[in-house]
Design a protein around this motif. Structure first.
Motif, PDB file in Angstrom:
ATOM      1  N   GLY A   1     -72.901 -57.488 -33.651  1.00  0.00           N
ATOM      2  CA  GLY A   1     -72.308 -58.498 -32.749  1.00  0.00           C
ATOM      3  C   GLY A   1     -71.411 -59.549 -33.398  1.00  0.00           C
ATOM      4  O   GLY A   1     -71.033 -60.450 -32.695  1.00  0.00           O
ATOM      5  N   THR A   2     -71.088 -59.409 -34.539  1.00  0.00           N
ATOM      6  CA  THR A   2     -70.196 -60.406 -35.509  1.00  0.00           C
ATOM      7  C   THR A   2     -68.688 -60.330 -34.849  1.00  0.00           C
ATOM      8  O   THR A   2     -68.204 -59.144 -34.848  1.00  0.00           O
ATOM      9  CB  THR A   2     -69.890 -60.006 -36.775  1.00  0.00           C
ATOM     10  N   PRO A   3     -68.089 -61.379 -34.430  1.00  0.00           N
ATOM     11  CA  PRO A   3     -66.608 -61.356 -33.999  1.00  0.00           C
ATOM     12  C   PRO A   3     -65.543 -60.828 -34.940  1.00  0.00           C
ATOM     13  O   PRO A   3     -65.817 -61.179 -36.205  1.00  0.00           O
ATOM     14  CB  PRO A   3     -66.390 -62.819 -33.685  1.00  0.00           C
TER      15      PRO A   3
ATOM     16  N   THR B   1     -65.912 -57.418 -31.286  1.00  0.00           N
ATOM     17  CA  THR B   1     -67.173 -57.251 -31.943  1.00  0.00           C
ATOM     18  C   THR B   1     -67.190 -56.059 -33.059  1.00  0.00           C
ATOM     19  O   THR B   1     -66.267 -55.318 -32.942  1.00  0.00           O
ATOM     20  CB  THR B   1     -68.506 -57.108 -31.313  1.00  0.00           C
ATOM     21  N   MET B   2     -67.860 -56.494 -34.055  1.00  0.00           N
ATOM     22  CA  MET B   2     -67.808 -55.412 -34.940  1.00  0.00           C
ATOM     23  C   MET B   2     -68.328 -53.942 -34.517  1.00  0.00           C
ATOM     24  O   MET B   2     -67.585 -52.929 -34.839  1.00  0.00           O
ATOM     25  CB  MET B   2     -68.729 -55.795 -36.257  1.00  0.00           C
ATOM     26  N   ALA B   3     -69.124 -53.900 -33.617  1.00  0.00           N
ATOM     27  CA  ALA B   3     -69.620 -52.693 -32.842  1.00  0.00           C
ATOM     28  C   ALA B   3     -68.407 -52.053 -32.176  1.00  0.00           C
ATOM     29  O   ALA B   3     -68.334 -50.880 -32.241  1.00  0.00           O
ATOM     30  CB  ALA B   3     -70.696 -53.036 -31.982  1.00  0.00           C
ATOM     31  N   GLU B   4     -67.495 -52.843 -31.522  1.00  0.00           N
ATOM     32  CA  GLU B   4     -66.259 -52.347 -30.839  1.00  0.00           C
ATOM     33  C   GLU B   4     -65.476 -51.838 -32.131  1.00  0.00           C
ATOM     34  O   GLU B   4     -64.705 -50.914 -31.956  1.00  0.00           O
ATOM     35  CB  GLU B   4     -65.751 -53.379 -30.048  1.00  0.00           C
ATOM     36  N   ALA B   5     -65.399 -52.715 -33.144  1.00  0.00           N
ATOM     37  CA  ALA B   5     -64.054 -52.126 -34.188  1.00  0.00           C
ATOM     38  C   ALA B   5     -64.816 -50.849 -34.769  1.00  0.00           C
ATOM     39  O   ALA B   5     -64.138 -49.886 -34.994  1.00  0.00           O
ATOM     40  CB  ALA B   5     -64.199 -53.133 -35.323  1.00  0.00           C
TER      41      ALA B   5
END
Length: 260
Positions: A131-133, A92-96
């Motif tokens: 949350g964006t993939p 997810t964008m958060a993880e990135a």
């Protein structure tokens, strides 16, 4: 029965003009869509096809009666490393944004933010939402990159589009890497062709001397570069054509909710 037609977005691009010319040569009407009205004037007309961006598509495909085909968001991350040549993970964008070192980060299929090498997570744009993939890839150096227009599991035309990260468009036909590019793509399609729409664009390239997949793209939103526009048009028409003609195997690849 009314003849088929190709609907194109108002923004002129070299590929739009090449495909429009190819369409006219085979007797298809070309209809330029308008910003305020979209495809309202074409509502109810049969035989529509589309070339343009995903955001504009969200406004017009229902009026056009067009089904848009696209690879699944997980296609690249599901491929074996033998074909990707590098580690790629779905996130997810958060993880990135939590990344502490350089990585190549891209949207799975759309162009909601620039696909690029980012120095760390803090360098990513503020949008889209957490949350964006996204896909996070190992940083590699591409010696050359090629775009292939594929229809029913066969390459119809292709083009080099970059070398060493810079734009460098050259026809695939007669290219010194033509045999290698087609051979690698044939192996890829033999093993994984059923996981792609019948009309699709494949980007492949050389990491050093090793062939690898860059990504798969929607043909209805892909530049031709130096590919044959007449052959590319065949793929575009299949990838965004009348919904009632969509083949059984392609139904799973239909874009269900285009963005508006």
């Amino acid at each position: 029965m009314a003849p088929d037609f190709l609907a194109v977005t108002p923004h002129a691009t070299p590929t739009r003009e090449l495909l429009a010319g190819a369409a006219r040569r085979r007797g298809l009407a070309v209809e330029e869509l308008s910003v305020p009205d979209g495809a309202a004037s074409l509502r109810g007309r049969t035989g529509g096809h589309y070339y343009g961006g995903p955001a504009f598509a969200g406004r017009v495909v229902d009026d056009l009666g067009v089904a848009l085909l696209e690879p699944s968001d997980s296609w690249l991350t599901d491929l074996p490393r033998a074909f990707t040549g590098r580690a790629i993970t779905a996130a997810t964008m958060a993880e990135a944004r939590a990344l502490v070192g350089p990585a190549f980060v891209k949207p799975p299929t759309d162009k909601s933010f620039p696909a690029a090498v980012y120095a760390d997570g803090g360098a990513l744009p503020d949008d889209p939402a957490p949350g964006t993939p996204v896909q996070i890839g190992e940083v590699v150096t591409w010696a050359a990159e090629f775009r292939l227009f594929v229809l029913d599991g066969e390459v119809r035309t292709g083009s080099q589009y970059a070398s060493h990260g810079g734009l460098d468009a050259r026809p695939l036909t007669g290219h010194r890497h033509e045999t290698g590019a087609l051979g690698f793509t044939a192996r890829l399609l033999a093993d994984h062709g059923e996981t792609l729409p019948s009309g699709v664009v494949l980007d492949i390239g050389l990491i050093g001397e090793r062939w690898a997949v860059v990504e798969a793209n929607m043909a209805w939103f892909s530049s031709c570069y130096a590919a044959d526009p007449d052959a590319a048009l065949d793929v575009v028409l299949r990838s965004a054509g009348p919904a009632e003609r969509i083949g059984g195997r392609d139904r799973v690849f239909r874009r269900r909710t285009p963005p508006t």
